[in-house]
Motif scaffolding. Structure first.
Motif, mmCIF file in Angstrom:
data_model
loop_
_atom_site.group_PDB
_atom_site.id
_atom_site.type_symbol
_atom_site.label_atom_id
_atom_site.label_comp_id
_atom_site.label_asym_id
_atom_site.label_seq_id
_atom_site.Cartn_x
_atom_site.Cartn_y
_atom_site.Cartn_z
ATOM 1 N N GLU A 154 -25.510 21.634 23.836
ATOM 2 C CA GLU A 154 -25.704 22.372 25.085
ATOM 3 C C GLU A 154 -24.826 21.800 26.183
ATOM 4 O O GLU A 154 -24.175 22.544 26.938
ATOM 5 C CB GLU A 154 -27.179 22.322 25.488
ATOM 6 C CG GLU A 154 -28.102 23.021 24.497
ATOM 7 C CD GLU A 154 -29.561 22.686 24.720
ATOM 8 O OE1 GLU A 154 -29.846 21.767 25.532
ATOM 9 O OE2 GLU A 154 -30.429 23.320 24.088
ATOM 10 N N PRO A 160 -23.518 25.845 13.412
ATOM 11 C CA PRO A 160 -24.424 25.817 14.574
ATOM 12 C C PRO A 160 -23.911 26.648 15.749
ATOM 13 O O PRO A 160 -24.710 27.285 16.448
ATOM 14 C CB PRO A 160 -24.500 24.328 14.933
ATOM 15 C CG PRO A 160 -24.111 23.611 13.689
ATOM 16 C CD PRO A 160 -23.112 24.482 13.002
ATOM 17 N N THR A 161 -22.601 26.645 15.956
ATOM 18 C CA THR A 161 -22.033 27.441 17.054
ATOM 19 C C THR A 161 -22.253 28.927 16.800
ATOM 20 O O THR A 161 -22.655 29.679 17.702
ATOM 21 C CB THR A 161 -20.538 27.143 17.202
ATOM 22 O OG1 THR A 161 -20.356 25.755 17.465
ATOM 23 C CG2 THR A 161 -19.928 27.954 18.340
ATOM 24 N N ARG A 169 -21.263 22.947 25.796
ATOM 25 C CA ARG A 169 -20.977 24.297 26.283
ATOM 26 C C ARG A 169 -20.877 24.323 27.803
ATOM 27 O O ARG A 169 -20.013 25.006 28.370
ATOM 28 C CB ARG A 169 -22.057 25.271 25.784
ATOM 29 C CG ARG A 169 -22.028 25.440 24.269
ATOM 30 C CD ARG A 169 -23.042 26.445 23.754
ATOM 31 N NE ARG A 169 -22.945 26.467 22.291
ATOM 32 C CZ ARG A 169 -23.794 25.896 21.458
ATOM 33 N NH1 ARG A 169 -24.866 25.260 21.937
ATOM 34 N NH2 ARG A 169 -23.604 25.942 20.153
ATOM 35 N N GLU A 200 -24.579 30.301 14.970
ATOM 36 C CA GLU A 200 -25.997 30.646 15.053
ATOM 37 C C GLU A 200 -26.466 30.716 16.506
ATOM 38 O O GLU A 200 -27.270 31.582 16.863
ATOM 39 C CB GLU A 200 -26.821 29.644 14.247
ATOM 40 C CG GLU A 200 -26.579 29.792 12.741
ATOM 41 C CD GLU A 200 -27.503 28.949 11.895
ATOM 42 O OE1 GLU A 200 -28.150 28.051 12.469
ATOM 43 O OE2 GLU A 200 -27.577 29.177 10.673
ATOM 44 N N PHE A 201 -25.955 29.826 17.343
ATOM 45 C CA PHE A 201 -26.304 29.907 18.760
ATOM 46 C C PHE A 201 -25.825 31.229 19.350
ATOM 47 O O PHE A 201 -26.582 31.930 20.053
ATOM 48 C CB PHE A 201 -25.701 28.729 19.536
ATOM 49 C CG PHE A 201 -25.769 28.919 21.021
ATOM 50 C CD1 PHE A 201 -26.948 28.677 21.702
ATOM 51 C CD2 PHE A 201 -24.667 29.379 21.732
ATOM 52 C CE1 PHE A 201 -27.026 28.880 23.078
ATOM 53 C CE2 PHE A 201 -24.734 29.579 23.107
ATOM 54 C CZ PHE A 201 -25.921 29.333 23.779
ATOM 55 N N LEU A 226 -28.551 29.363 27.744
ATOM 56 C CA LEU A 226 -28.969 27.973 27.582
ATOM 57 C C LEU A 226 -30.276 27.723 28.338
ATOM 58 O O LEU A 226 -30.572 28.402 29.324
ATOM 59 C CB LEU A 226 -27.887 27.035 28.115
ATOM 60 C CG LEU A 226 -26.567 26.993 27.356
ATOM 61 C CD1 LEU A 226 -25.575 26.114 28.100
ATOM 62 C CD2 LEU A 226 -26.771 26.484 25.933
ATOM 63 N N ASP A 263 -29.215 33.115 19.921
ATOM 64 C CA ASP A 263 -29.647 32.752 21.269
ATOM 65 C C ASP A 263 -28.977 33.617 22.331
ATOM 66 O O ASP A 263 -29.558 33.863 23.393
ATOM 67 C CB ASP A 263 -29.351 31.274 21.549
ATOM 68 C CG ASP A 263 -30.162 30.352 20.668
ATOM 69 O OD1 ASP A 263 -31.273 29.987 21.058
ATOM 70 O OD2 ASP A 263 -29.690 30.018 19.561
ATOM 71 N N TRP A 264 -27.742 34.024 22.039
ATOM 72 C CA TRP A 264 -26.987 34.804 23.036
ATOM 73 C C TRP A 264 -27.007 36.307 22.734
ATOM 74 O O TRP A 264 -27.436 37.104 23.570
ATOM 75 C CB TRP A 264 -25.543 34.291 23.103
ATOM 76 C CG TRP A 264 -24.699 34.990 24.117
ATOM 77 C CD1 TRP A 264 -25.005 35.231 25.422
ATOM 78 C CD2 TRP A 264 -23.400 35.559 23.897
ATOM 79 N NE1 TRP A 264 -23.978 35.911 26.046
ATOM 80 C CE2 TRP A 264 -22.976 36.119 25.136
ATOM 81 C CE3 TRP A 264 -22.546 35.627 22.804
ATOM 82 C CZ2 TRP A 264 -21.739 36.753 25.284
ATOM 83 C CZ3 TRP A 264 -21.308 36.241 22.958
ATOM 84 C CH2 TRP A 264 -20.912 36.796 24.181
#
Length: 608
Positions: free
Chosen positions: A568, A6-7, A571, A9-10, A559, A14-15
């Motif tokens: 979230e 998951p880390t 982080r 993929e974020f 985020l 997302d970033w």
């Protein structure tokens, strides 16, 4: 590896918006789904073939029986699975049997293997070796050696250090002489005979592949027949363990390369680390003296060519250090959630009849876990950002590619050194969380620390990276790379300062950026390199903290405005820890840089 996926993929989607790379011609056949399939395969192999045997390869070290190096069966099976995944050639052209994957995805997928067992290893050196040959080798060298490395048929090494020279490459003693009057006519490249000794050669001898392709630095004679002093006389040679023909087939002849010994290290014990003798007559070949090698690139440009592999390896070592830090963090987090000990601070905690609480409920244990999370996830983000820059350099517009090149020049010393220091500190904290148990082999965290301790030395020591950063990278091209990095940091600050919950962090980062800029100028105020570089390591520590703080702030901008999910919140808290506990360390590091403090440089030897 429970929270790694998951880390990743974020950070990827997302970033870094890695899926946007599929809009480029080179990656047009891919999608987020194909990226996910690659990650699935790598995660499964790491879980099944690597992680269960991490302790085994640590205790059953490579051994030499007089004829061959023996490795555990688990290492052979893990290597075969890795080769079968296609990851050795993942980023290569379809014509080479590759997948044309973005390097960003290749780097992310590699973390599964390094987290599961860095000691078993992946293809770091083989891929780097082959990439160097693709960039600097002849068409036939690329076809015969690089192609077979990408397929896993051959493996690769880099042979730089020598027993008497270490990191001082200008002092290497290995020599290469032309092999007869027709030496330039060999189809595999100008043919030389090499004699010398190379030390600390990872994967220098094994039977995991049909052949081992050594890339060897050696000095050739100058016009007067004598070795050219310094680094100008260094050339690069491809020296196969077993000789091959122009089709890449083994000829049945063993090259004159002999294993002189295995180094037994503190960590990375599952990887063979060797001392190799080249051309000392152990395996006389083709009626001549010396190991046969083929010139790569032009004479005297060996170090320039080798830096292609070294810089790639430095990012890889940073990722290995990060992965080990993440492995320790996950182990200590799991332990802290389940270990009961002590009672809460306050009146209720004074009642011995009350049950003990889990140690994760203690503020100091949370501090140690937060430190690990902030170090390791911050480092992971930085390494993936660097991987994204590599893709930009290769497939972006000319302007974007040049900016990526400049940023990588400045960030590479940090990407290698900062995780090597602070993810090692994370491993130390993981041991501390475990208490006395962490010091025993009943738990994995002591092995993670031992494995990680090598990374401050791997591919250039801390001092070398610091001298490279302050002595070359921040001043090269008139400071253009540093100015570009500062512009990127300021862009993040401008975006973040508009958000009330991030304004404090943005202001703190702005102040830190000013301090690093001022310290850089002060260090070079006298234009005296000895004065400027006397405190290069504290400078690098401050610079690295600045970069990680910037990375964290940029990650927070990805985020949602209203944080709701635990990941979230995690982080946000990790970034807050870094800004409140770590960023304030920068002024102390920079004080000795700004004043060009001579304490260390002027210490008399006999005063020790």
């Amino acid at each position: 590896m429970s929270t790694l996926r998951p880390t990743l993929e974020f950070l990827l989607y997302d970033w870094l918006h890695a899926e946007s790379l599929t809009e480029r011609e080179r990656f047009a056949d891919h999608s987020r789904e194909t990226f996910g399939a690659v990650m699935d395969i790598c995660e499964r192999i790491a879980r099944e073939k690597y992680a269960p045997f991490n302790r085994l390869v640590d205790t059953e070290e490579p051994r030499f029986d007089g004829e061959r190096v023996i490795l555990p069966r688990a290492t052979h099976e893990a290597h075969a699975a890795y080769v079968g995944s296609g990851m050795l050639g993942a980023a290569q052209d379809y014509e080479l049997g590759g997948m044309q994957l973005p390097y960003t995805i290749e780097a992310a997928a590699g973390t599964f293997f390094a987290t599961a067992s860095v000691s078993i290893g992946g293809g770091l050196l083989t891929i780097g070796n082959a990439n160097l040959l693709m960039a600097h080798g002849t068409p036939l060298q690329r076809e015969v050696f690089a192609r077979n490395e990408f397929s896993g048929r051959f493996s690769g090494t880099m042979c730089l250090s020598e027993p008497q020279a270490g990191s001082s490459l200008s002092d290497i003693a290995t020599r290469a002489l032309p092999d007869g009057p027709d030496f330039e006519a060999d189809p595999l490249g100008p043919r030389y005979r090499l004699r010398g000794n190379k030390m600390w050669i990872s994967a220098g001898e094994h039977e995991l592949a049909e052949n081992i392709v050594h890339l060897v630095l050696a000095k050739i004679p100058g016009p007067d027949g004598k070795p050219v002093p310094g680094t100008r006389g260094i050339s690069l040679f491809v020296v196969p363990k077993k000789l091959v023909d122009t089709e890449g087939r083994l000829t049945g002849e063993r090259n004159d390369i002999a294993l002189a010994g295995l180094n037994h290290k503190l960590g990375w014990r599952g990887t063979t680390n060797t001392l190799l003798n080249f051309g000392e007559g152990s395996f006389p070949v083709r009626g001549g003296a010396g190991a046969i090698g083929y010139l790569v690139g032009r004479p005297g440009e060996g170090l320039r060519c080798m830096f292609h592999m070294m810089n790639e390896a430095r990012i890889g070592i940073g990722m290995a250090a990060t992965s080990l830090g993440l492995a320790g963090y996950q182990a200590s987090l799991e332990y802290a959630k389940n270990r009961p000990q002590g009672r809460p601070v306050g009146p209720a905690g004074k009642d011995p009849a009350q049950p003990q609480v889990r140690i994760i409920e203690h503020a100091d244990v949370k501090r140690m876990l937060l430190a690990q999370k902030s170090y390791c996830e911050g480092a992971l983000a930085l390494l993936l950002y660097c991987a994204r820059l590599v893709d930009e350099q290769h497939t972006g517009t000319p302007e974007a590619a040049d900016e990526a090149r400049l940023l990588l020049e400045v960030l590479t010393p940090v990407a290698k050194s900062w995780p090597s220091e602070f993810c090692l500190e994370a491993n130390s904290l993981a041991i501390q969380v475990h208490g006395g148990y962490g010091y025993t082999r009943d738990f994995p965290v002591e092995q993670y620390w031992r494995d990680n301790r090598l990374n401050m030395i791997h591919e250039g020591t801390h001092g070398i990276q610091a001298a490279d950063l302050l002595g070359r990278k921040v001043v090269m091209e008139g400071g253009k790379g540093l100015a570009l990095l500062a512009a990127r940091i300021n862009a993040t600050i401008e975006r973040a300062i508009q958000q009330p919950q991030l304004a404090e962090h943005a202001n703190a980062l702005g102040q830190a950026l000013q301090k690093v800029g001022a310290a850089t100028k002060a260090a070079w105020a006298t234009a005296n390199a000895a004065e400027a570089l006397a405190n290069a390591v504290p400078y690098m520590q401050a610079f690295g903290h600045l970069v990680i703080a910037w990375t964290w702030l940029d990650v927070l901008l990805a985020l949602p405005a209203q944080v709701e999910r635990p990941a979230e919140e995690g982080r946000v808290r990790a970034a807050r820890y870094f800004f409140h506990y770590e960023l304030p360390r920068i002024p102390a590091w920079l004080r000795v840089v700004e004043t060009r403090d001579p304490t260390c440089a002027t210490m008399p030897e006999d005063a020790f």
